[in-house]
Design an enzyme around this catalytic site. Structure first.
Site, mmCIF file in Angstrom:
data_model
loop_
_atom_site.group_PDB
_atom_site.id
_atom_site.type_symbol
_atom_site.label_atom_id
_atom_site.label_comp_id
_atom_site.label_asym_id
_atom_site.label_seq_id
_atom_site.Cartn_x
_atom_site.Cartn_y
_atom_site.Cartn_z
ATOM 1 N N ASP A 205 0.819 -1.206 0.000
ATOM 2 C CA ASP A 205 0.000 0.000 0.000
ATOM 3 C C ASP A 205 0.867 1.276 0.000
ATOM 4 O OD1 ASP A 205 -2.033 -1.811 0.275
ATOM 5 O OD2 ASP A 205 -2.932 -0.853 2.051
ATOM 6 N N HIS A 255 -6.006 2.920 -4.115
ATOM 7 C CA HIS A 255 -5.970 3.203 -2.677
ATOM 8 C C HIS A 255 -6.482 4.617 -2.401
ATOM 9 C CE1 HIS A 255 -4.972 2.181 1.379
ATOM 10 N NE2 HIS A 255 -3.838 2.884 1.472
ATOM 11 N N HIS A 259 -5.720 9.610 0.904
ATOM 12 C CA HIS A 259 -5.546 8.713 2.061
ATOM 13 C C HIS A 259 -6.379 9.140 3.257
ATOM 14 C CE1 HIS A 259 -3.469 5.757 4.727
ATOM 15 N NE2 HIS A 259 -3.275 5.127 3.571
ATOM 16 N N HIS A 344 3.696 -2.321 3.105
ATOM 17 C CA HIS A 344 3.697 -0.957 2.566
ATOM 18 C C HIS A 344 4.993 -0.691 1.816
ATOM 19 C CE1 HIS A 344 0.675 -0.881 5.771
ATOM 20 N NE2 HIS A 344 0.097 0.116 5.073
#
Ligand code: NI
Length: 378
Positions: A205, A255, A259, A344
């Protein structure tokens, strides 16, 4: 009232006549008794035979034949009945004829019944109706063993056969004989915990970022596919990395843009978060909301865009900046078939993540896992 008749003597002559007759009869009887007494022992004039019928004595005229029996003994002799398979009488009198024997031989009509003959008379015995035999298939059962999504036929089933007997007249269901038993089919379920492939997906991610090339190198060295949930700004800044991900067999997914937790945004903002990033990466079927935050509104917007929410079930907690052993501890503890492992490649120092990749891949493969992109699992 005549007096003439009173003066007759009417009784005198008939009385004399009766007396004479009585004397003659008495003399005749006495003569016969004497003759009988003399002649009986010779048997010539014995006019009766004593016959035993079913144990009882009967006197029949000497020389009598079988037909005299029924008359003299008045025996109720019946022919047999016809019975169905369960013993119920279907019809009376059309079964077997009565039987008669004398001294162990059939007593035909012209046989003379001699003195001392032993006659046995029997009712006709019942007759069972005829049987009709038909055959029927016996179905087989399917036995399922194990669990899982994949099915494997271990043994094919086969039909059995049974014979069914019914009464020819009554159609009464009689009895059944199994000629050939059915063989049950056996099916084994396999899959997640069985013989099927154990799938697992590595996901990264928050990239692309400065560690993304190293992540791609580590994956390439192990020929391991992965899925990248990228943020729109990073993707827009490094189109080369997006291109490389796709070229090396990875799946690029969404994604969002800022965020921010999608649950805090309006429907239009949620749609914008997804569609802006989607435009940069060239479209995706999967959205991973930041922090995994979702509610009914988020789900509805994602669904309306024809996409799926993709979460995870193995958290390496690499955002805590652990070492490789700590990351591996989480992987070993949480990974199951169809595992989706979150790591990540953006947002901070991801050197531990990069170092963990070959260790994770080796461990997964050593434990029978096949690495895939998430579209093979979700
Ligand atoms: Ni994130």
């Amino acid at each position: 009232m005549t007096t003439r008749s009173d003066h007759r003597r009417p009784a005198s002559r008939p009385a004399k006549r009766r007396g004479r007759r009585l004397a003659v009869a008495t003399a005749t009887a006495a003569l016969c008794a004497i003759v009988a007494f003399v002649l009986l022992p010779t048997g010539h004039l014995n006019s009766r035979s004593l016959v035993q019928v079913n144990g009882s004595l009967f006197a029949v005229p000497a020389g009598a034949q079988a037909d005299a029996l029924a008359e003299l003994t008045a025996l109720p002799v019946r022919p047999g009945s016809t019975l169905d398979l369960t013993g119920n009488v279907i019809s009376i009198g059309d079964g077997a004829a009565p039987s008669r024997e004398v001294d162990g031989r059939p007593l035909d009509d012209d046989v003379e019944l001699t003195d001392g003959a032993q006659v046995i008379v029997r009712h006709g015995s019942p007759t069972l109706e005829g049987l009709v035999r038909t055959t029927k298939a016996i179905p087989f059962q399917t036995v399922v063993e194990g669990s899982g999504d994949a099915l494997e036929v271990v043994k094919a089933g086969s039909l059995g056969e049974r014979a069914v007997y019914t009464g020819a007249l009554s159609r009464t269901q009689g009895f059944t004989v199994v000629l050939e038993p059915a063989q049950n089919a056996v099916v084994r379920k396999t899959g997640a915990a069985g013989k099927g492939p154990k799938l697992v997906a590595l996901t990264f991610d928050d990239g692309p970022g400065e560690y993304t090339p190293a992540v791609l190198d580590a994956l390439a060295a192990k020929k391991a596919p992965a899925t990248f949930f990228v943020l729109g700004p990073g993707a827009k800044a490094r189109p080369d990395l997006i291109k490389r991900m796709k070229a090396e067999g990875h799946l690029v997914a969404n994604h969002g843009w800022t965020h921010k937790p999608l649950t805090t945004l309006s429907e239009a903002q949620i749609r914008s978060e997804i569609s802006r990033t989607d435009a940069v990466i060239g479209g995706s079927r999967y959205v991973r909301p930041a922090y995994g935050a979702r509610n009914e509104k988020v789900k509805a917007v994602v669904a309306s865009m024809g996409m799926k929410i993709a979460l995870w079930n193995v958290d390496t907690r690499d955002w805590e900046k652990p070492d490789v052993d700590a990351i591996m501890g989480w992987v070993k503890k949480q990974t199951r078939p169809n595992g989706i492992i979150i790591m990540h490649d953006g947002g901070s120092n991801r050197s531990a993540t990069v170092a963990a990749i070959p260790v994770i891949v080796d461990w997964l493969r050593a434990n029978g896992y096949t690495l895939v992109t998430i579209d093979k699992i979700l």
